[in-house]
Design a protein around this motif. Structure first.
Motif, PDB file in Angstrom:
ATOM      1  N   TYR A  66       0.833  -1.205   0.000  1.00  0.00           N
ATOM      2  CA  TYR A  66       0.000   0.000   0.000  1.00  0.00           C
ATOM      3  C   TYR A  66       0.868   1.257   0.000  1.00  0.00           C
ATOM      4  O   TYR A  66       0.614   2.198  -0.745  1.00  0.00           O
ATOM      5  N   ARG A  67       1.906   1.281   0.855  1.00  0.00           N
ATOM      6  CA  ARG A  67       2.807   2.442   0.902  1.00  0.00           C
ATOM      7  C   ARG A  67       3.552   2.628  -0.398  1.00  0.00           C
ATOM      8  O   ARG A  67       3.763   3.754  -0.862  1.00  0.00           O
ATOM      9  N   LYS A  68       3.978   1.535  -1.029  1.00  0.00           N
ATOM     10  CA  LYS A  68       4.720   1.604  -2.290  1.00  0.00           C
ATOM     11  C   LYS A  68       3.833   2.126  -3.409  1.00  0.00           C
ATOM     12  O   LYS A  68       4.245   2.958  -4.211  1.00  0.00           O
ATOM     13  N   ARG A  70       1.080   3.922  -3.051  1.00  0.00           N
ATOM     14  CA  ARG A  70       0.627   5.275  -2.734  1.00  0.00           C
ATOM     15  C   ARG A  70       1.687   6.325  -3.101  1.00  0.00           C
ATOM     16  O   ARG A  70       1.358   7.432  -3.496  1.00  0.00           O
ATOM     17  N   ASN A  71       2.962   5.969  -2.958  1.00  0.00           N
ATOM     18  CA  ASN A  71       4.041   6.911  -3.331  1.00  0.00           C
ATOM     19  C   ASN A  71       4.231   6.853  -4.789  1.00  0.00           C
ATOM     20  O   ASN A  71       4.374   7.323  -5.651  1.00  0.00           O
TER      21      ASN A  71
END
Length: 71
Positions: A66-68, A70-71
């Motif tokens: 999710y973090r990957k 989202r960035n």
């Protein structure tokens, strides 16, 4: 077709839970012969511990994905 199979499995799990027992015969006999439930509580705590680890690992994996994304 997949929805029908998933529904059939769900119905089987809900209506026939006694058929889904996962204890081996030796574990079941040892737990039923105990006067106090200390051994049964230990087995149950171990099952919960073993069940929680995969959920934590998969949750961490999805968090990093999710973090990957989202960035």
């Amino acid at each position: 077709m997949k929805k029908q199979i998933a529904f059939l499995v769900l119905v089987t799990l809900v209506f026939f839970p006694q058929e889904m027992e996962a204890q081996c015969a030796m574990c079941r006999a040892a737990l039923e012969s105990e006067a106090d439930n200390s051994q049964a509580e230990g087995i149950n705590n171990g099952i919960v511990y073993l069940m929680a680890i995969p959920y934590i690992l998969v949750g961490g994996l999805f968090y990093f994905i999710y973090r990957k994304v989202r960035n």
